[in-house]
Design a protein around this motif. Structure first.
Motif, PDB file in Angstrom:
ATOM      1  N   TYR A  33      63.333  50.040  57.971  1.00  0.00           N
ATOM      2  CA  TYR A  33      63.073  49.662  56.577  1.00  0.00           C
ATOM      3  C   TYR A  33      62.301  48.354  56.478  1.00  0.00           C
ATOM      4  N   ARG A  34      62.537  47.447  57.409  1.00  0.00           N
ATOM      5  CA  ARG A  34      61.766  46.203  57.403  1.00  0.00           C
ATOM      6  C   ARG A  34      60.279  46.492  57.616  1.00  0.00           C
ATOM      7  N   LEU A  35      59.992  47.369  58.568  1.00  0.00           N
ATOM      8  CA  LEU A  35      58.598  47.700  58.858  1.00  0.00           C
ATOM      9  C   LEU A  35      57.973  48.500  57.722  1.00  0.00           C
ATOM     10  N   LYS A  36      58.764  49.373  57.109  1.00  0.00           N
ATOM     11  CA  LYS A  36      58.257  50.137  55.966  1.00  0.00           C
ATOM     12  C   LYS A  36      57.885  49.192  54.827  1.00  0.00           C
ATOM     13  N   THR A  37      58.722  48.190  54.603  1.00  0.00           N
ATOM     14  CA  THR A  37      58.452  47.218  53.545  1.00  0.00           C
ATOM     15  C   THR A  37      57.162  46.452  53.819  1.00  0.00           C
ATOM     16  N   ARG A  38      56.890  46.188  55.085  1.00  0.00           N
ATOM     17  CA  ARG A  38      55.676  45.471  55.471  1.00  0.00           C
ATOM     18  C   ARG A  38      54.423  46.336  55.375  1.00  0.00           C
ATOM     19  N   GLY A  39      54.618  47.636  55.248  1.00  0.00           N
ATOM     20  CA  GLY A  39      53.480  48.539  55.094  1.00  0.00           C
ATOM     21  C   GLY A  39      52.673  48.781  56.356  1.00  0.00           C
ATOM     22  N   VAL A  40      53.306  48.565  57.519  1.00  0.00           N
ATOM     23  CA  VAL A  40      52.591  48.794  58.779  1.00  0.00           C
ATOM     24  C   VAL A  40      52.872  50.205  59.285  1.00  0.00           C
TER      25      VAL A  40
END
Length: 299
Positions: free
Chosen positions: A192-199
Protein backbone atom coordinates in the motif's frame (compact mmCIF):
# COMPACT_ATOMS: atom_id res chain seq x y z
CA UNK A 1 11.98 13.74 30.60
CA UNK A 2 12.78 11.33 27.77
CA UNK A 3 13.97 8.75 30.30
CA UNK A 4 10.73 9.06 32.25
CA UNK A 5 8.35 8.77 29.25
CA UNK A 6 8.89 5.02 28.57
CA UNK A 7 8.00 4.34 32.23
CA UNK A 8 4.95 6.60 32.21
CA UNK A 9 3.43 5.32 28.94
CA UNK A 10 2.14 1.95 30.25
CA UNK A 11 0.90 3.61 33.47
CA UNK A 12 -0.97 6.23 31.43
CA UNK A 13 -2.48 3.48 29.25
CA UNK A 14 -3.58 1.63 32.39
CA UNK A 15 -5.29 4.72 33.82
CA UNK A 16 -6.88 5.58 30.46
CA UNK A 17 -8.22 2.07 30.02
CA UNK A 18 -9.75 2.06 33.50
CA UNK A 19 -11.38 5.47 32.92
CA UNK A 20 -12.76 4.45 29.51
CA UNK A 21 -14.17 1.20 30.82
CA UNK A 22 -15.79 3.00 33.78
CA UNK A 23 -17.38 5.64 31.55
CA UNK A 24 -18.80 3.10 29.13
CA UNK A 25 -20.10 0.96 31.99
CA UNK A 26 -21.90 3.96 33.45
CA UNK A 27 -23.45 4.99 30.14
CA UNK A 28 -24.82 1.49 29.65
CA UNK A 29 -27.62 2.17 32.13
CA UNK A 30 -30.90 3.40 30.77
CA UNK A 31 -32.91 5.82 32.92
CA UNK A 32 -36.64 5.52 33.11
CA UNK A 33 -38.90 8.57 33.14
CA UNK A 34 -39.44 8.17 36.91
CA UNK A 35 -35.69 8.58 37.45
CA UNK A 36 -34.91 4.96 38.38
CA UNK A 37 -32.20 3.02 36.56
CA UNK A 38 -33.47 0.33 34.26
CA UNK A 39 -31.68 -2.98 33.92
CA UNK A 40 -28.14 -2.47 32.61
CA UNK A 41 -27.57 -3.07 28.94
CA UNK A 42 -24.83 -5.64 28.30
CA UNK A 43 -21.47 -3.94 27.78
CA UNK A 44 -18.99 -5.97 25.76
CA UNK A 45 -15.44 -4.71 26.25
CA UNK A 46 -12.83 -5.50 23.60
CA UNK A 47 -9.10 -4.78 23.60
CA UNK A 48 -7.24 -4.45 20.30
CA UNK A 49 -3.47 -4.96 20.34
CA UNK A 50 -1.48 -4.21 17.19
CA UNK A 51 1.75 -6.20 17.11
CA UNK A 52 2.37 -5.89 13.38
CA UNK A 53 1.60 -3.38 10.65
CA UNK A 54 -1.75 -3.75 8.94
CA UNK A 55 -2.54 -2.90 5.36
CA UNK A 56 -4.72 0.20 5.55
CA UNK A 57 -7.18 1.43 8.13
CA UNK A 58 -7.47 0.63 11.80
CA UNK A 59 -8.22 -2.82 13.19
CA UNK A 60 -9.69 -1.19 16.30
CA UNK A 61 -12.07 0.88 14.15
CA UNK A 62 -13.01 -2.22 12.18
CA UNK A 63 -13.86 -4.12 15.37
CA UNK A 64 -15.82 -1.13 16.65
CA UNK A 65 -17.84 -0.89 13.44
CA UNK A 66 -18.62 -4.60 13.65
CA UNK A 67 -19.51 -4.05 17.31
CA UNK A 68 -21.91 -1.25 16.44
CA UNK A 69 -23.64 -3.47 13.89
CA UNK A 70 -23.75 -6.36 16.32
CA UNK A 71 -25.06 -4.16 19.11
CA UNK A 72 -27.87 -2.74 17.00
CA UNK A 73 -28.93 -6.22 15.96
CA UNK A 74 -28.66 -8.00 19.31
CA UNK A 75 -29.10 -5.21 21.84
CA UNK A 76 -25.78 -4.68 23.56
CA UNK A 77 -23.10 -2.03 23.78
CA UNK A 78 -19.63 -2.77 22.38
CA UNK A 79 -16.56 -0.69 23.14
CA UNK A 80 -13.11 -1.24 21.64
CA UNK A 81 -9.95 0.06 23.29
CA UNK A 82 -6.60 0.05 21.49
CA UNK A 83 -3.64 -0.89 23.68
CA UNK A 84 0.02 -1.79 23.28
CA UNK A 85 0.99 -5.33 24.32
CA UNK A 86 2.92 -3.89 27.28
CA UNK A 87 -0.07 -1.87 28.47
CA UNK A 88 -2.35 -4.91 28.09
CA UNK A 89 -0.08 -7.04 30.26
CA UNK A 90 0.07 -4.28 32.87
CA UNK A 91 -3.72 -3.91 32.91
CA UNK A 92 -4.21 -7.66 33.25
CA UNK A 93 -1.70 -7.83 36.10
CA UNK A 94 -3.72 -5.15 37.91
CA UNK A 95 -6.97 -7.03 37.47
CA UNK A 96 -8.41 -4.86 34.71
CA UNK A 97 -9.71 -7.29 32.08
CA UNK A 98 -11.87 -7.06 28.94
CA UNK A 99 -14.39 -9.61 27.74
CA UNK A 100 -12.58 -10.15 24.44
CA UNK A 101 -9.00 -9.56 23.43
CA UNK A 102 -7.69 -9.25 19.88
CA UNK A 103 -3.94 -9.90 19.93
CA UNK A 104 -1.05 -10.64 17.57
CA UNK A 105 0.70 -13.96 17.16
CA UNK A 106 3.84 -14.16 19.24
CA UNK A 107 2.45 -12.09 22.11
CA UNK A 108 3.30 -13.37 25.57
CA UNK A 109 1.59 -12.88 28.91
CA UNK A 110 -1.85 -14.19 27.92
CA UNK A 111 -1.37 -17.82 28.98
CA UNK A 112 -3.56 -17.55 32.08
CA UNK A 113 -6.21 -15.29 30.60
CA UNK A 114 -7.43 -16.69 27.27
CA UNK A 115 -8.22 -20.05 25.74
CA UNK A 116 -9.05 -21.19 22.23
CA UNK A 117 -8.03 -18.07 20.35
CA UNK A 118 -8.77 -17.99 16.63
CA UNK A 119 -7.33 -15.99 13.75
CA UNK A 120 -9.68 -13.33 12.41
CA UNK A 121 -7.32 -11.73 9.89
CA UNK A 122 -3.70 -11.91 8.84
CA UNK A 123 -0.98 -10.34 6.77
CA UNK A 124 1.94 -11.91 4.90
CA UNK A 125 5.57 -11.19 4.11
CA UNK A 126 6.76 -10.53 0.59
CA UNK A 127 9.62 -9.37 -1.58
CA UNK A 128 9.01 -6.20 -3.55
CA UNK A 129 10.98 -4.76 -6.44
CA UNK A 130 10.72 -1.96 -8.96
CA UNK A 131 12.89 -3.57 -11.62
CA UNK A 132 13.93 -7.08 -10.59
CA UNK A 133 12.68 -10.60 -11.31
CA UNK A 134 13.48 -12.03 -7.83
CA UNK A 135 16.07 -14.45 -9.25
CA UNK A 136 18.98 -12.67 -7.56
CA UNK A 137 17.60 -11.75 -4.15
CA UNK A 138 20.45 -11.63 -1.63
CA UNK A 139 21.36 -10.14 1.73
CA UNK A 140 23.43 -7.53 -0.06
CA UNK A 141 20.74 -6.13 -2.38
CA UNK A 142 17.76 -6.38 -0.02
CA UNK A 143 16.53 -3.99 2.66
CA UNK A 144 14.19 -5.31 5.36
CA UNK A 145 11.19 -3.62 6.94
CA UNK A 146 12.00 -4.03 10.64
CA UNK A 147 8.32 -4.32 11.58
CA UNK A 148 6.95 -3.94 15.10
CA UNK A 149 6.78 -6.97 17.41
CA UNK A 150 6.74 -9.57 14.65
CA UNK A 151 9.74 -11.81 13.94
CA UNK A 152 10.73 -10.41 10.56
CA UNK A 153 14.36 -11.45 11.09
CA UNK A 154 13.16 -15.05 11.21
CA UNK A 155 11.85 -14.53 7.68
CA UNK A 156 15.22 -13.35 6.42
CA UNK A 157 16.97 -16.35 8.00
CA UNK A 158 14.48 -18.88 6.62
CA UNK A 159 14.70 -17.22 3.18
CA UNK A 160 18.50 -17.45 3.17
CA UNK A 161 19.23 -13.72 3.41
CA UNK A 162 19.98 -13.42 7.13
CA UNK A 163 21.98 -10.30 7.86
CA UNK A 164 20.30 -8.08 5.27
CA UNK A 165 20.02 -4.41 6.18
CA UNK A 166 17.13 -3.55 8.49
CA UNK A 167 15.33 -0.20 8.41
CA UNK A 168 12.34 1.29 10.24
CA UNK A 169 8.99 0.53 8.55
CA UNK A 170 8.52 4.09 7.35
CA UNK A 171 12.00 4.23 5.86
CA UNK A 172 12.62 0.82 4.34
CA UNK A 173 10.39 1.28 1.28
CA UNK A 174 11.97 4.67 0.58
CA UNK A 175 15.35 2.95 0.24
CA UNK A 176 13.78 0.81 -2.47
CA UNK A 177 12.25 3.77 -4.28
CA UNK A 178 15.52 5.70 -4.10
CA UNK A 179 17.34 2.82 -5.77
CA UNK A 180 19.59 2.08 -2.80
CA UNK A 181 18.36 -1.52 -2.82
CA UNK A 182 16.94 -3.72 -5.54
CA UNK A 183 14.58 -5.62 -3.25
CA UNK A 184 12.52 -4.93 -0.15
CA UNK A 185 11.54 -7.65 2.30
CA UNK A 186 8.28 -6.22 3.58
CA UNK A 187 4.60 -6.97 4.08
CA UNK A 188 1.21 -6.06 2.67
CA UNK A 189 1.66 -2.67 4.33
CA UNK A 190 4.54 -1.91 1.97
CA UNK A 191 2.35 -2.83 -1.00
CA UNK A 192 0.00 0.00 0.00
CA UNK A 193 2.90 2.37 0.61
CA UNK A 194 4.17 1.77 -2.92
CA UNK A 195 0.68 2.04 -4.38
CA UNK A 196 0.28 5.41 -2.67
CA UNK A 197 3.56 6.56 -4.22
CA UNK A 198 2.25 5.63 -7.66
CA UNK A 199 5.29 3.57 -8.65
CA UNK A 200 5.23 0.37 -10.71
CA UNK A 201 6.36 -2.67 -8.75
CA UNK A 202 6.21 -6.46 -8.56
CA UNK A 203 5.30 -8.64 -5.58
CA UNK A 204 6.54 -12.09 -4.61
CA UNK A 205 4.88 -13.49 -1.44
CA UNK A 206 7.07 -15.31 1.07
CA UNK A 207 5.72 -18.78 1.88
CA UNK A 208 8.58 -20.06 4.04
CA UNK A 209 7.15 -18.50 7.21
CA UNK A 210 4.42 -16.26 8.55
CA UNK A 211 3.60 -14.78 11.94
CA UNK A 212 1.40 -11.87 10.86
CA UNK A 213 -1.78 -13.20 12.44
CA UNK A 214 -4.39 -11.29 14.44
CA UNK A 215 -6.18 -13.54 16.91
CA UNK A 216 -9.33 -12.99 18.90
CA UNK A 217 -10.37 -14.80 22.06
CA UNK A 218 -12.81 -14.67 24.97
CA UNK A 219 -11.24 -14.23 28.38
CA UNK A 220 -11.28 -17.37 30.56
CA UNK A 221 -13.19 -15.42 33.22
CA UNK A 222 -15.84 -13.47 31.33
CA UNK A 223 -19.21 -12.40 32.78
CA UNK A 224 -20.56 -11.89 29.25
CA UNK A 225 -19.18 -15.10 27.77
CA UNK A 226 -22.19 -16.03 25.62
CA UNK A 227 -22.41 -12.52 24.16
CA UNK A 228 -18.66 -12.51 23.54
CA UNK A 229 -18.81 -15.82 21.67
CA UNK A 230 -21.72 -14.55 19.57
CA UNK A 231 -19.79 -11.38 18.68
CA UNK A 232 -16.77 -13.39 17.49
CA UNK A 233 -19.07 -15.56 15.37
CA UNK A 234 -20.66 -12.40 13.95
CA UNK A 235 -17.19 -11.05 13.12
CA UNK A 236 -16.16 -14.30 11.43
CA UNK A 237 -19.25 -14.28 9.23
CA UNK A 238 -18.08 -10.95 7.80
CA UNK A 239 -14.50 -12.05 7.05
CA UNK A 240 -14.81 -11.17 3.36
CA UNK A 241 -14.88 -7.52 4.48
CA UNK A 242 -11.27 -7.76 5.70
CA UNK A 243 -10.27 -6.25 2.35
CA UNK A 244 -11.28 -2.91 3.90
CA UNK A 245 -8.21 -3.33 6.11
CA UNK A 246 -5.91 -4.42 3.32
CA UNK A 247 -5.42 -7.69 5.18
CA UNK A 248 -6.29 -11.30 4.49
CA UNK A 249 -8.76 -13.98 5.49
CA UNK A 250 -9.83 -17.24 3.94
CA UNK A 251 -12.55 -15.35 2.05
CA UNK A 252 -10.78 -12.19 0.84
CA UNK A 253 -10.46 -11.64 -2.90
CA UNK A 254 -8.38 -8.83 -4.42
CA UNK A 255 -8.11 -7.60 -7.99
CA UNK A 256 -4.94 -5.49 -7.64
CA UNK A 257 -1.37 -6.19 -6.48
CA UNK A 258 -2.78 -7.73 -3.30
CA UNK A 259 -4.14 -10.59 -5.39
CA UNK A 260 -0.70 -12.22 -5.08
CA UNK A 261 -1.53 -12.99 -1.43
CA UNK A 262 -4.84 -14.79 -2.01
CA UNK A 263 -4.87 -18.47 -1.05
CA UNK A 264 -1.33 -18.69 0.30
CA UNK A 265 -0.04 -21.68 2.25
CA UNK A 266 2.99 -21.40 4.51
CA UNK A 267 5.68 -23.97 5.23
CA UNK A 268 6.03 -22.82 8.84
CA UNK A 269 4.11 -20.32 10.91
CA UNK A 270 3.57 -18.88 14.35
CA UNK A 271 -0.11 -18.07 14.64
CA UNK A 272 -0.92 -17.86 18.35
CA UNK A 273 0.15 -16.47 21.69
CA UNK A 274 3.31 -17.82 23.32
CA UNK A 275 4.84 -17.87 26.78
CA UNK A 276 7.58 -15.42 27.73
CA UNK A 277 10.00 -18.35 27.74
CA UNK A 278 9.16 -19.44 24.19
CA UNK A 279 9.39 -15.88 22.91
CA UNK A 280 12.83 -15.59 24.50
CA UNK A 281 13.88 -18.80 22.72
CA UNK A 282 12.72 -17.35 19.41
CA UNK A 283 14.66 -14.17 20.02
CA UNK A 284 17.80 -16.12 20.96
CA UNK A 285 17.55 -18.35 17.86
CA UNK A 286 17.14 -15.29 15.65
CA UNK A 287 20.00 -13.45 17.28
CA UNK A 288 22.34 -16.41 16.72
CA UNK A 289 20.97 -17.11 13.24
CA UNK A 290 20.22 -20.70 14.26
CA UNK A 291 17.90 -21.89 11.49
CA UNK A 292 17.62 -25.41 12.96
CA UNK A 293 16.45 -24.05 16.31
CA UNK A 294 13.93 -21.82 14.55
CA UNK A 295 12.49 -24.73 12.63
CA UNK A 296 12.39 -26.79 15.82
CA UNK A 297 10.41 -24.09 17.64
CA UNK A 298 7.98 -23.86 14.72
CA UNK A 299 7.12 -27.59 14.63
Amino acid sequence: MRKILPILKPVICLIACIVICTVFACTAFRIKENGKADEAETVLRIWQIDGFEGGRGSRADYLQKAGNEYGEKYGCYVTVTSLSSEAARLNLAHGNKPDIISYPAGMYGLENYVTDGQVWCNGAYCFLTLNGDFSDVSAGNTVMNGGKENFVKAVSILCGIGGCKEEKPTGAYLKLIDGQYKYLLGTQRDVYRLKTRGVSFSVKPVTEYNDLYQNIAVMTVCPNKDTAIEYISFLSDKSENITALGLLSGRTVYDDEMKAFDGLNFETKLDGAVSAEIRKQFEDAIKSGDINMLKSLLK
